[in-house]
Design a protein around this motif. Structure first.
Motif, mmCIF file in Angstrom:
data_model
loop_
_atom_site.group_PDB
_atom_site.id
_atom_site.type_symbol
_atom_site.label_atom_id
_atom_site.label_comp_id
_atom_site.label_asym_id
_atom_site.label_seq_id
_atom_site.Cartn_x
_atom_site.Cartn_y
_atom_site.Cartn_z
ATOM 1 N N LYS A 4 40.313 42.811 33.715
ATOM 2 C CA LYS A 4 39.466 43.259 35.331
ATOM 3 C C LYS A 4 38.844 44.242 34.679
ATOM 4 O O LYS A 4 39.469 44.713 33.459
ATOM 5 C CB LYS A 4 40.406 43.849 36.378
ATOM 6 C CG LYS A 4 41.063 41.818 37.014
ATOM 7 C CD LYS A 4 40.478 42.132 38.230
ATOM 8 C CE LYS A 4 41.643 40.452 38.756
ATOM 9 N NZ LYS A 4 40.789 40.364 39.834
ATOM 10 N N SER A 32 36.588 39.863 35.507
ATOM 11 C CA SER A 32 36.142 39.613 36.717
ATOM 12 C C SER A 32 36.085 41.047 37.321
ATOM 13 O O SER A 32 37.076 42.220 36.595
ATOM 14 C CB SER A 32 36.772 39.086 37.760
ATOM 15 O OG SER A 32 37.907 39.104 37.533
ATOM 16 N N ALA A 34 37.407 44.501 39.428
ATOM 17 C CA ALA A 34 38.725 44.868 39.796
ATOM 18 C C ALA A 34 38.592 44.969 40.303
ATOM 19 O O ALA A 34 37.301 45.922 41.384
ATOM 20 C CB ALA A 34 39.545 45.680 38.876
#
Ligand code: 5AD
Ligand code: SF4
Length: 426
Positions: A4, A32, A34
């Motif tokens: 993240k 991806s 957070a």
């Protein structure tokens, strides 16, 4: 394992666009976004330095990240952007030894390679490396509604406005090629954007081998899927005849321009090296309104420029009365160089009082401008079922519900503070 990334962005839309670009590079490496700092395996602080206060905020944010780093010893902390550029990697490293990587605003093109070196292990193992993630995972869109995407068309600035640090941190203007811009725009439209915002410090000065900003607008305006085109921020000196024609002919070009004026005093404008007078600025607004009467304008002001007299300030207030701005950002002058003649010489008390008076004048005039929209039809792009933005960039609320993403004609029934209220008619 899904890694993240947490991004903290300060400053302008250029920085937001750069943050989105960096997020995209991370995404290609399996990251991806957070939601919380605590979840993050990597943190970016993308800094701003346009005013001292902006830089101070970014720097104290870096200071606070010491605790994150303590609880996430494997995590990587990246410091990027304009303050990183101005302060320099050495000094940042010295003051905040736990920062892993520092990339100034000028070196954003190197960020991909930097990530390659930082995350080399993953690449070699192939488990979650760059290669496993297809390149076309789509653009990140973090800062605007999913309908709106940024397209950077130039970097840096070649003006030398006396108060401004941007040319020295971001470097002289460089223009992105027509092909790259069109490719970027197409990708973002294909990923679902319906509105594009072209970005650059003096965005309308775009010119590459005779291919102008106006030429670029015409090419982008015909791209499939595009409903609305915005750009920011333009400089008053660069609107050509073509632009006025395109504005009139093509209503997909937004009926709003953010056009920083900075001051209403000719004397101060000259000291600032802005290249226009009070009267010339007003004439430009009049010429654009002659093409499109409903054009909405917003602006930026600086109060307390060195040597600004009460008469100079009155000229700024007169401009507010004359220009009909929908809104304005007003800033207290912040010295960005050590040159003695650029030191702030207006007392904090006077600066505060001018700022206060200016904000009130802007508000009073913007109320009139918003009320003038009552009874008119605005084309609104809905971001939520009952809220959207008009082409004139005004916030519009309705009492019923419509599909987010749709563009509807809304009759304006009332205006409250910064928001228009209306009903969908089409
Ligand atoms: N002090 C105060 N405001 C500034 N701006 C740019 N430089 C300074 C400065 N030194 C403002 C201008 C510009 C906006 C982005 O920030 O109004 O348009
Ligand atoms: Fe700064 Fe804008 Fe002037 Fe360039 S045009 S120097 S970015 S204020």
């Amino acid at each position: 394992m899904n890694k993240k990334l947490f991004i903290i962005t300060f400053g302008c839309q250029m920085n937001e666009a750069d943050s989105e670009y960096m997020a995209r590079l991370f995404r290609r490496r399996g990251f991806s976004l957070a939601d919380k700092l605590d979840e993050a395996d990597a943190v970016i602080v993308n800094t701003c330095t346009v005013r001292q206060l902006a830089e101070d905020k970014a720097v104290s944010q870096i200071g606070r990240l010491k605790y994150w780093k303590k609880s996430h010893p494997e995590g990587k902390l990246f410091v990027t952007g304009c303050a990183a550029q101005r302060i320099g990697a050495k000094k940042i490293k010295k003051r905040f030894p736990y920062v892993d990587e520092i990339t100034g605003a000028r070196s954003i093109e190197n960020f991909d390679r930097l990530l390659d070196s930082v995350y080399r292990k993953n690449k070699i193992s192939g488990e979650e490396g760059k290669k496993e993630i297809p390149e076309n995972t789509g653009p990140e869109n973090i800062y605007r509604s999913p309908l709106t995407a940024y397209v950077t068309i130039m970097r840096g600035c070649s003006h030398r406005c006396s108060y401004c640090i941007v040319p020295s941190v971001r470097g002289p203007a460089t223009f992105i090629s027509r092909e790259e811009i069109i490719k970027d725009a197409k990708e973002k439209l294909a990923a679902g954007a319906r509105e594009l915002v072209l970005l650059g410090q003096t965005v309308n000065s775009y010119r590459l081998s005779g291919f102008t900003f106006s030429n670029l607008l015409e090419e982008i305006l015909v791209l499939p899927g595009l409903e609305r085109l915005r750009f920011m921020s333009p400089h008053p000196l660069y609107f050509d005849r073509d632009f006025k024609r395109i504005l009139k002919q093509n209503s997909r070009l937004a009926r709003h321009i953010h056009l920083p004026v900075q001051s209403g005093s000719d004397r101060i404008l000259k000291l600032m090296r802005r290249g226009y007078t009070h009267q010339q600025y007003l004439e430009l607004l009049a010429e654009l309104r002659a093409e499109v009467p409903d054009m909405s304008f917003t602006t930026d002001f600086i109060v307390g420029y060195p040597g600004e007299t009460e008469e100079d300030f009155q000229e700024t207030l007169r401009l507010v009365e004359e220009a009909g701005f929908t809104a304005a950002f007003c800033f207290k002058y912040s010295p960005r160089t050590d040159r003695p003649e650029m030191a702030a010489d207006i007392s904090e008390k006077i600066m505060e009082s001018r700022l206060d008076i200016l904000l009130k004048a802007v508000k009073k005039n913007s109320r009139v401008i918003l009320r003038e929209r009552i009874g008119k039809i605005e084309e609104v792009m809905f971001e939520t079922p009952d809220f959207g933005r008009s082409s004139s960039n005004m916030a519009v609320r309705i009492n019923s519900e419509t599909a987010p993403g749709s563009i509807r004609k809304v009759e304006i029934l009332s205006a409250e503070r910064n928001t228009l209220h209306g009903k969908v008619i089409l």
